[in-house]
Design a protein around this motif. Sequence first.
Motif, mmCIF file in Angstrom:
data_model
loop_
_atom_site.group_PDB
_atom_site.id
_atom_site.type_symbol
_atom_site.label_atom_id
_atom_site.label_comp_id
_atom_site.label_asym_id
_atom_site.label_seq_id
_atom_site.Cartn_x
_atom_site.Cartn_y
_atom_site.Cartn_z
ATOM 1 N N HIS A 25 81.967 -9.775 19.678
ATOM 2 C CA HIS A 25 82.650 -9.319 20.547
ATOM 3 C C HIS A 25 81.411 -9.426 21.504
ATOM 4 O O HIS A 25 81.462 -9.537 22.523
ATOM 5 N N THR A 26 79.771 -9.116 20.900
ATOM 6 C CA THR A 26 78.932 -8.762 21.516
ATOM 7 C C THR A 26 78.582 -10.098 21.968
ATOM 8 O O THR A 26 78.321 -9.560 22.747
ATOM 9 N N ARG A 27 78.665 -11.116 21.459
ATOM 10 C CA ARG A 27 78.216 -12.503 22.255
ATOM 11 C C ARG A 27 78.666 -12.524 23.479
ATOM 12 O O ARG A 27 78.121 -13.367 23.422
ATOM 13 N N VAL A 28 80.214 -12.935 23.317
ATOM 14 C CA VAL A 28 81.040 -12.970 24.577
ATOM 15 C C VAL A 28 80.330 -12.110 25.498
ATOM 16 O O VAL A 28 80.683 -12.345 25.987
ATOM 17 N N SER A 29 80.318 -11.028 25.159
ATOM 18 C CA SER A 29 79.888 -9.612 26.116
ATOM 19 C C SER A 29 78.424 -10.179 27.231
ATOM 20 O O SER A 29 78.515 -10.163 28.163
ATOM 21 N N ALA A 30 77.752 -10.418 26.170
ATOM 22 C CA ALA A 30 76.449 -11.114 26.700
ATOM 23 C C ALA A 30 76.485 -12.169 27.591
ATOM 24 O O ALA A 30 75.923 -13.019 27.928
ATOM 25 N N ARG A 31 77.120 -12.991 26.973
ATOM 26 C CA ARG A 31 77.490 -15.085 28.273
ATOM 27 C C ARG A 31 77.941 -14.566 29.320
ATOM 28 O O ARG A 31 77.278 -14.749 30.181
ATOM 29 N N LEU A 32 79.152 -13.053 28.764
ATOM 30 C CA LEU A 32 79.777 -13.022 30.530
ATOM 31 C C LEU A 32 78.593 -12.339 31.512
ATOM 32 O O LEU A 32 78.876 -12.332 32.777
ATOM 33 N N ILE A 33 78.314 -11.825 30.541
ATOM 34 C CA ILE A 33 76.882 -10.416 31.738
ATOM 35 C C ILE A 33 75.283 -11.780 32.665
ATOM 36 O O ILE A 33 75.848 -11.644 32.581
ATOM 37 N N GLN A 34 75.036 -12.250 31.284
ATOM 38 C CA GLN A 34 74.402 -13.318 31.789
ATOM 39 C C GLN A 34 75.051 -14.556 32.828
ATOM 40 O O GLN A 34 74.182 -14.602 34.042
ATOM 41 N N CYS A 68 73.860 -16.808 23.071
ATOM 42 C CA CYS A 68 74.291 -17.175 24.087
ATOM 43 C C CYS A 68 75.435 -18.838 23.772
ATOM 44 O O CYS A 68 75.928 -19.351 24.261
ATOM 45 N N SER A 69 74.298 -19.144 23.934
ATOM 46 C CA SER A 69 73.904 -20.587 23.443
ATOM 47 C C SER A 69 75.329 -21.348 22.096
ATOM 48 O O SER A 69 74.826 -22.414 22.695
ATOM 49 N N SER A 70 75.063 -20.677 20.903
ATOM 50 C CA SER A 70 75.526 -20.701 20.443
ATOM 51 C C SER A 70 77.240 -20.970 20.402
ATOM 52 O O SER A 70 77.571 -20.775 20.547
ATOM 53 N N LEU A 86 88.575 -15.922 22.982
ATOM 54 C CA LEU A 86 87.793 -15.564 24.180
ATOM 55 C C LEU A 86 86.529 -16.543 24.224
ATOM 56 O O LEU A 86 85.456 -16.252 24.973
ATOM 57 N N MET A 87 85.748 -16.633 22.586
ATOM 58 C CA MET A 87 84.128 -17.019 21.575
ATOM 59 C C MET A 87 84.554 -18.851 22.705
ATOM 60 O O MET A 87 82.902 -18.877 23.704
ATOM 61 N N THR A 88 85.608 -19.140 22.845
ATOM 62 C CA THR A 88 86.069 -20.743 23.005
ATOM 63 C C THR A 88 84.884 -20.896 24.668
ATOM 64 O O THR A 88 84.954 -21.041 25.640
ATOM 65 N N ARG A 89 86.218 -19.854 25.737
ATOM 66 C CA ARG A 89 86.242 -19.842 26.709
ATOM 67 C C ARG A 89 84.561 -19.547 27.774
ATOM 68 O O ARG A 89 83.970 -19.739 28.215
ATOM 69 N N SER A 90 84.515 -18.424 26.980
ATOM 70 C CA SER A 90 82.370 -17.735 26.936
ATOM 71 C C SER A 90 81.905 -19.011 26.787
ATOM 72 O O SER A 90 81.222 -19.146 28.133
ATOM 73 N N HIS A 91 82.103 -19.600 26.231
ATOM 74 C CA HIS A 91 80.761 -20.480 25.524
ATOM 75 C C HIS A 91 80.972 -21.950 26.413
ATOM 76 O O HIS A 91 79.787 -22.256 27.126
ATOM 77 N N ALA A 92 82.318 -22.582 26.909
ATOM 78 C CA ALA A 92 82.181 -23.184 27.683
ATOM 79 C C ALA A 92 82.075 -22.602 29.048
ATOM 80 O O ALA A 92 81.359 -23.384 30.157
ATOM 81 N N LEU A 93 82.009 -21.952 29.512
ATOM 82 C CA LEU A 93 81.667 -20.842 31.046
ATOM 83 C C LEU A 93 80.685 -20.754 31.406
ATOM 84 O O LEU A 93 79.544 -21.332 32.114
ATOM 85 N N TYR A 94 79.422 -20.390 29.958
ATOM 86 C CA TYR A 94 78.731 -20.086 29.912
ATOM 87 C C TYR A 94 77.091 -21.406 30.070
ATOM 88 O O TYR A 94 76.535 -21.840 30.607
ATOM 89 N N SER A 95 77.794 -22.589 29.991
ATOM 90 C CA SER A 95 77.342 -24.100 28.917
ATOM 91 C C SER A 95 77.555 -24.459 31.029
ATOM 92 O O SER A 95 76.667 -25.360 31.466
#
Length: 131
Positions: A25-34, A68-70, A86-95
Amino acid sequence: YIAYHEQADRREFELSRCLHVGYHHTRVSARLIQVMTWLLAMKALLSGEISPEQFSAPQYALTESEECSSDKGEEDADMPVGLRDLMTRSHALYSRILRLDAMVKAKLAAGEVPNFAMMSGPSIIPIEQQN
């Protein structure tokens, strides 16, 4: 998911699984904040509120951390389905934002002003032909 279903899911988990879910959950939040920080900085750059030098400052830079990148954890069957999504979608957005960041930095390094016309891909909003 986080606002409505996470608490119900966590009630059924033992402590170690709760901690594991909390980590992701924290990883998703970190990606979205970035992503949000970068997008706001890009908006400020394009509107002239900040200079290219300010945009390139570490405070607006994406951190390419492992968290964030993994994409690890996205296929973990022990994770709640909503969190995996959420993890999949936030990773795609971050990428995507990482790729945009590289494009913008290349434009800035060449002394050019980045703009949204530099992005290519399928048109999301159909453009009507004017006669």
